[in-house]
Design an enzyme around this catalytic site. Structure first.
Site, PDB file in Angstrom:
ATOM      1  N   GLY A 165       2.220   1.889  10.848  1.00 44.71           N
ATOM      2  CA  GLY A 165       3.081   3.211  10.736  1.00 44.71           C
ATOM      3  C   GLY A 165       3.651   3.385  12.144  1.00 44.71           C
ATOM      4  N   HIS A 204      -9.649   0.938   4.724  1.00 45.73           N
ATOM      5  CA  HIS A 204      -8.559   1.033   5.511  1.00 45.73           C
ATOM      6  C   HIS A 204      -8.651   2.012   6.430  1.00 45.73           C
ATOM      7  CE1 HIS A 204      -4.406   2.176   6.625  1.00 45.73           C
ATOM      8  NE2 HIS A 204      -3.969   1.069   5.677  1.00 45.73           N
ATOM      9  N   ASN A 229       0.692  -1.213  -0.031  1.00 46.28           N
ATOM     10  CA  ASN A 229       0.098   0.044   0.110  1.00 46.28           C
ATOM     11  C   ASN A 229       0.942   1.244   0.126  1.00 46.28           C
ATOM     12  OD1 ASN A 229      -1.754   2.194   0.592  1.00 46.28           O
ATOM     13  ND2 ASN A 229      -2.445   1.327   2.366  1.00 46.28           N
ATOM     14  N   GLU A 239      -7.095   4.323   7.760  1.00 49.70           N
ATOM     15  CA  GLU A 239      -6.740   5.771   7.587  1.00 49.70           C
ATOM     16  C   GLU A 239      -8.059   6.376   6.869  1.00 49.70           C
ATOM     17  OE1 GLU A 239      -3.074   5.331   5.496  1.00 49.70           O
ATOM     18  OE2 GLU A 239      -2.254   4.891   7.578  1.00 49.70           O
TER      19      GLU A 239
HETATM   20  C1  PEP Z   1      -0.891   0.114   6.156  1.00 46.20           C
HETATM   21  O1  PEP Z   1      -1.027   1.076   5.779  1.00 46.20           O
HETATM   22  O2  PEP Z   1      -1.815  -0.960   5.550  1.00 46.20           O
HETATM   23  C2  PEP Z   1       0.073  -0.533   6.849  1.00 46.20           C
HETATM   24  C3  PEP Z   1       0.144  -1.799   7.241  1.00 46.20           C
HETATM   25  O3  PEP Z   1       1.342   0.277   6.959  1.00 46.20           O
HETATM   26  P1  PEP Z   1       2.552   0.091   7.863  1.00 46.20           P
HETATM   27  O4  PEP Z   1       3.175  -1.122   7.043  1.00 46.20           O
HETATM   28  O5  PEP Z   1       3.294   1.260   7.441  1.00 46.20           O
HETATM   29  O6  PEP Z   1       2.318  -0.049   9.298  1.00 46.20           O
END
Ligand code: PEP
Length: 250
Positions: free
Chosen positions: A172, A96, A12, A98
């Site tokens: 994140g 997601h 992603n 976010e």
């Molecule tokens: C994501 O945004 O789906 C994700 C898992 O991000 P990260 O790997 O940066 O934690």
């Protein structure tokens, strides 16, 4: 992972990148793609056409990060599922955390987007996950169940749907859920799927883990019973990190 479910390693890219570097990233992923798993990259919408062009015929799939529930019309700034399919996408990430947080997306909205994705022939990667407050409050499994119930349409199958379990507090942040916690949630999700869709769908549907997966923890996370791959954010922006995770599948 000793199942007949082919692992899926999905990147992603979120709102990162410009055309030249994104095409180079995609090319490096295609050149280094190992066997033993399916690879997918999900660039920002405007970068899908050049990335799809460079990945054509490579076996690395391309996906969107969102779509609208409507087929078309007066929805300024939005993108229909069929438009994603038209520019070479086979998958789309939906719900997601976010988007749930930034755009107030509800389970009901995610379900209607999932229906739109299916109607356009896309595989929907439907994301679920608890917040830290929900985990600390002992509400994780109930929260996941209600998201699964609300976000998946009745026509979901193992072929048209992938589930991504992404604890919100692990995205994140560098923090990952413990292997025991990941296994508990994945087992719980598969049980929910079996009760609603039957053993065939539950046995075939892929459930990914997402949340700070990186080369240093991928072997451990991908070996957890019931984990069928990963949804990777930050580490998918560097080809070698993404490919190291992909190689961890075998
Ligand atoms: C994501 O945004 O789906 C994700 C898992 O991000 P990260 O790997 O940066 O934690």
């Amino acid at each position: 992972m000793t199942t007949n479910r082919t692992p899926l390693i999905a990147g992603n890219w979120k709102m990162n990148g410009a055309e030249t570097e994104s095409v180079a990233l995609a090319r490096a992923v295609a050149e280094g793609a190992p066997g033993g798993c399916e690879l997918l990259v999900c660039p920002p919408a405007v970068l899908i056409p050049p990335v799809a062009a460079v990945l054509k015929g490579s076996g690395v799939a391309v996906g969107g990060q969102d779509c609208h529930f409507a087929e078309g019309g007066a929805h300024t700034g939005d993108i229909a599922a069929a438009m994603l399919a038209d520019v070479g996408c086979s998958h789309v990430i939906l719900g997601h955390s976010e988007r749930r947080a930034d755009h107030g997306e509800s389970d009901e909205l995610v379900r209607s987007k999932t229906e739109a994705a299916h109607a356009a022939g896309l595989v929907a990667i439907v994301c679920v996950g608890e917040t830290l407050a929900e985990r600390d409050g002992g509400e994780t499994l109930a929260r996941i169940s209600s998201q699964i119930e609300g976000s998946l349409p009745a026509a979901a199958t193992a072929e048209n749907t992938v589930i991504a379990y992404e604890p919100v507090w692990a995205i994140g942040t560098g923090r990952t859920a413990s292997p025991a916690d990941v296994e508990e949630v994945h087992t719980h999700i598969r049980g929910d799927i079996e009760r609603r869709f039957g053993a065939g769908v539950a046995g075939g549907i892929r459930i990914l883990y997402g949340g700070s997966m990186k080369p240093s923890n991928a072997v451990e996370l991908l070996a957890i019973n019931g984990v069928d791959g990963g949804l990777i954010g930050g580490a998918s922006l560097k080809a070698e990190e993404f490919l190291t995770i992909a190689r961890s599948c075998s």
